[in-house]
Motif scaffolding. Structure first.
Motif, mmCIF file in Angstrom:
data_model
loop_
_atom_site.group_PDB
_atom_site.id
_atom_site.type_symbol
_atom_site.label_atom_id
_atom_site.label_comp_id
_atom_site.label_asym_id
_atom_site.label_seq_id
_atom_site.Cartn_x
_atom_site.Cartn_y
_atom_site.Cartn_z
ATOM 1 N N ALA A 213 -51.856 37.090 46.916
ATOM 2 C CA ALA A 213 -52.626 36.766 45.710
ATOM 3 C C ALA A 213 -51.730 36.221 44.603
ATOM 4 O O ALA A 213 -52.063 35.222 43.951
ATOM 5 C CB ALA A 213 -53.375 38.003 45.227
ATOM 6 N N ALA A 214 -50.585 36.861 44.374
ATOM 7 C CA ALA A 214 -49.716 36.460 43.273
ATOM 8 C C ALA A 214 -49.132 35.072 43.475
ATOM 9 O O ALA A 214 -49.012 34.286 42.528
ATOM 10 C CB ALA A 214 -48.600 37.480 43.092
ATOM 11 N N LEU A 215 -48.785 34.738 44.731
ATOM 12 C CA LEU A 215 -48.177 33.438 45.027
ATOM 13 C C LEU A 215 -49.210 32.374 45.382
ATOM 14 O O LEU A 215 -48.849 31.218 45.639
ATOM 15 C CB LEU A 215 -47.162 33.584 46.165
ATOM 16 N N ARG A 216 -50.480 32.774 45.429
ATOM 17 C CA ARG A 216 -51.578 31.843 45.758
ATOM 18 C C ARG A 216 -51.307 31.115 47.067
ATOM 19 O O ARG A 216 -51.390 29.886 47.153
ATOM 20 C CB ARG A 216 -51.794 30.840 44.624
ATOM 21 N N LEU A 217 -50.970 31.879 48.080
ATOM 22 C CA LEU A 217 -50.654 31.274 49.366
ATOM 23 C C LEU A 217 -51.918 30.720 50.025
ATOM 24 O O LEU A 217 -52.995 31.304 49.888
ATOM 25 C CB LEU A 217 -49.995 32.312 50.279
ATOM 26 N N PRO A 218 -51.811 29.612 50.741
ATOM 27 C CA PRO A 218 -52.992 28.964 51.318
ATOM 28 C C PRO A 218 -53.412 29.506 52.677
ATOM 29 O O PRO A 218 -54.451 29.122 53.189
ATOM 30 C CB PRO A 218 -52.548 27.506 51.439
ATOM 31 N N GLY A 219 -52.622 30.355 53.305
ATOM 32 C CA GLY A 219 -52.963 30.842 54.639
ATOM 33 C C GLY A 219 -51.912 31.821 55.127
ATOM 34 O O GLY A 219 -51.069 32.290 54.355
ATOM 35 N N ASP A 220 -51.967 32.137 56.409
ATOM 36 C CA ASP A 220 -51.035 33.103 56.990
ATOM 37 C C ASP A 220 -49.680 32.472 57.279
ATOM 38 O O ASP A 220 -49.204 32.453 58.416
ATOM 39 C CB ASP A 220 -51.619 33.710 58.269
ATOM 40 N N LEU A 221 -49.060 31.956 56.236
ATOM 41 C CA LEU A 221 -47.717 31.401 56.356
ATOM 42 C C LEU A 221 -46.712 32.471 55.982
ATOM 43 O O LEU A 221 -46.998 33.357 55.182
ATOM 44 C CB LEU A 221 -47.564 30.201 55.422
ATOM 45 N N PRO A 222 -45.512 32.417 56.545
ATOM 46 C CA PRO A 222 -44.528 33.448 56.224
ATOM 47 C C PRO A 222 -43.990 33.299 54.813
ATOM 48 O O PRO A 222 -44.011 32.213 54.223
ATOM 49 C CB PRO A 222 -43.418 33.201 57.259
ATOM 50 N N VAL A 223 -43.520 34.404 54.279
ATOM 51 C CA VAL A 223 -42.768 34.381 53.035
ATOM 52 C C VAL A 223 -41.317 34.696 53.366
ATOM 53 O O VAL A 223 -41.012 35.317 54.382
ATOM 54 C CB VAL A 223 -43.306 35.401 52.011
ATOM 55 N N LEU A 224 -40.420 34.215 52.517
ATOM 56 C CA LEU A 224 -39.011 34.578 52.608
ATOM 57 C C LEU A 224 -38.773 35.775 51.696
ATOM 58 O O LEU A 224 -39.039 35.705 50.492
ATOM 59 C CB LEU A 224 -38.114 33.414 52.187
ATOM 60 N N ARG A 225 -38.293 36.850 52.272
ATOM 61 C CA ARG A 225 -38.016 38.058 51.488
ATOM 62 C C ARG A 225 -36.508 38.289 51.492
ATOM 63 O O ARG A 225 -35.894 38.401 52.543
ATOM 64 C CB ARG A 225 -38.717 39.278 52.079
ATOM 65 N N THR A 226 -35.942 38.339 50.294
ATOM 66 C CA THR A 226 -34.525 38.627 50.149
ATOM 67 C C THR A 226 -34.364 39.988 49.496
ATOM 68 O O THR A 226 -34.913 40.233 48.412
ATOM 69 C CB THR A 226 -33.821 37.562 49.285
ATOM 70 N N LEU A 227 -33.640 40.866 50.154
ATOM 71 C CA LEU A 227 -33.268 42.154 49.576
ATOM 72 C C LEU A 227 -31.804 42.048 49.174
ATOM 73 O O LEU A 227 -30.923 41.946 50.029
ATOM 74 C CB LEU A 227 -33.457 43.289 50.574
ATOM 75 N N ARG A 228 -31.558 42.019 47.870
ATOM 76 C CA ARG A 228 -30.192 41.850 47.369
ATOM 77 C C ARG A 228 -29.706 43.160 46.752
ATOM 78 O O ARG A 228 -30.385 43.743 45.897
ATOM 79 C CB ARG A 228 -30.122 40.741 46.330
ATOM 80 N N THR A 229 -28.525 43.578 47.166
ATOM 81 C CA THR A 229 -27.890 44.745 46.576
ATOM 82 C C THR A 229 -26.617 44.298 45.872
ATOM 83 O O THR A 229 -25.752 43.652 46.481
ATOM 84 C CB THR A 229 -27.540 45.795 47.643
ATOM 85 N N VAL A 230 -26.542 44.596 44.575
ATOM 86 C CA VAL A 230 -25.361 44.271 43.782
ATOM 87 C C VAL A 230 -24.580 45.563 43.560
ATOM 88 O O VAL A 230 -25.147 46.585 43.166
ATOM 89 C CB VAL A 230 -25.747 43.640 42.434
ATOM 90 N N TYR A 231 -23.272 45.500 43.833
ATOM 91 C CA TYR A 231 -22.414 46.677 43.730
ATOM 92 C C TYR A 231 -21.467 46.536 42.542
ATOM 93 O O TYR A 231 -20.970 45.440 42.241
ATOM 94 C CB TYR A 231 -21.595 46.854 45.007
ATOM 95 N N GLY A 232 -21.222 47.655 41.883
ATOM 96 C CA GLY A 232 -20.279 47.693 40.773
ATOM 97 C C GLY A 232 -19.000 48.396 41.171
ATOM 98 O O GLY A 232 -18.613 48.394 42.343
ATOM 99 N N ASP A 233 -18.350 48.999 40.201
ATOM 100 C CA ASP A 233 -17.114 49.714 40.470
ATOM 101 C C ASP A 233 -17.365 50.861 41.444
ATOM 102 O O ASP A 233 -18.419 51.503 41.425
ATOM 103 C CB ASP A 233 -16.531 50.261 39.168
ATOM 104 N N GLY A 234 -16.370 51.124 42.297
ATOM 105 C CA GLY A 234 -16.504 52.193 43.265
ATOM 106 C C GLY A 234 -17.526 51.899 44.337
ATOM 107 O O GLY A 234 -17.979 52.810 45.037
ATOM 108 N N ASP A 235 -17.895 50.618 44.460
ATOM 109 C CA ASP A 235 -18.898 50.188 45.444
ATOM 110 C C ASP A 235 -20.240 50.878 45.243
ATOM 111 O O ASP A 235 -20.995 51.106 46.183
ATOM 112 C CB ASP A 235 -18.404 50.423 46.870
ATOM 113 N N ARG A 236 -20.558 51.164 43.987
ATOM 114 C CA ARG A 236 -21.839 51.797 43.682
ATOM 115 C C ARG A 236 -22.928 50.746 43.531
ATOM 116 O O ARG A 236 -22.753 49.748 42.826
ATOM 117 C CB ARG A 236 -21.746 52.595 42.381
ATOM 118 N N PRO A 237 -24.105 50.935 44.154
ATOM 119 C CA PRO A 237 -25.223 50.013 43.926
ATOM 120 C C PRO A 237 -25.718 50.127 42.483
ATOM 121 O O PRO A 237 -26.057 51.229 42.026
ATOM 122 C CB PRO A 237 -26.303 50.490 44.907
#
Length: 260
Positions: A213-237
């Protein structure tokens, strides 16, 4: 290549018009059919796919609904300009200069001013699944979530949900329902959490109801999903972001230097 219309072992079971659209979609996306150029004529497509005029028109209508082609009955159908965009994910980690647009937003707009980010909500929410795992939080523990919708030329382009540990975000601009000057790549280092490394996990999925609904997709097409984790000092997320965009309109471009 002519698509077979009879059932054989291992044959594509989709309706013929969907198979035709799939082949043409691939040719549009890989550049075999040039942006702004004409698609083959109806007569050419009828011969190529051994299909009726009605079937060809149904296939072309799918491509038009997806925003990959434009045209009207009786006229040539062309590949729509400025549709498939190559996105360089690393640029979303670059702070924006004072008063300037976010670099990743400017890139998605391809130099046009009609790209914008709308902040949908900011709230502490329970996290589960791969988000809780990426944040190294127990299932159901709360994190601050900033939800945004990226639009280009008034059309929705990407859903972005960014999550932050409560002890980092609470009492800061991260937890406030307003735009952050320079974006989180500028704010987090100011809060004492510089970016040290980032890991992206990219998958193709069928859209959820919310994404559809949010992307107003026209049919059963795939979406690209990226899960990004950014780490700081001490390799903490310090930040986990889920970015979802229409798979038929975008490609992700990663650049690597050997030995780094």
């Amino acid at each position: 290549m002519t698509v077979p219309t009879h059932d054989t072992e291992g044959a594509d079971p989709r309706p013929l018009h969907a198979r035709i659209a799939a082949d043409l979609r691939e040719e549009i996306m890989n550049g075999d059919l040039a942006v702004g150029g004409n698609l083959p004529s109806t007569a050419q497509l009828k011969t190529r796919f051994d299909a009726s005029n009605a079937t060809i028109q149904k296939a072309l209508q799918l491509l038009k609904a997806e925003g990959l082609a434009v045209g009207r009955a009786g006229a040539a159908v062309t590949v729509r300009k400025n549709r498939q965009r190559a996105v360089h994910p690393e640029r979303s980690l670059t702070p924006a200069p004072a008063g300037a647009a976010y670099p990743w937003l400017a890139e998605m707009a391809e130099g046009r001013p009609a790209a914008r980010s709308t902040l949908l909500s900011v709230a502490e929410v329970p996290v589960t699944g791969d988000v809780s795992a990426a944040l190294r939080l127990p299932e159901g523990r709360s994190a601050v979530c900033r939800r945004q919708l990226i639009s280009i030329d008034g059309e929705p382009a990407e859903l972005v949900n960014s999550y932050y540990p409560v002890d980092i975000a609470r009492g800061t601009a991260l937890a406030e329902p307003r735009r952050i000057s320079g974006g989180t790549p500028a704010l987090l280092p100011e809060l004492g959490h510089p970016f040290r490394r980032s890991v992206d996990r990219v998958s193709a999925r069928i859209a959820t109801q919310e994404q559809y609904a949010a992307l107003r997709l026209p049919g059963d097409l795939p979406v690209l999903r990226t899960l990004r984790t950014v780490y700081g000092d001490g390799d903490r997320p310090i930040e986990v972001t889920v970015m979802v965009k229409a798979g038929h309109l975008y490609e992700l471009c990663y650049e690597f230097t050997p030995g780094t």
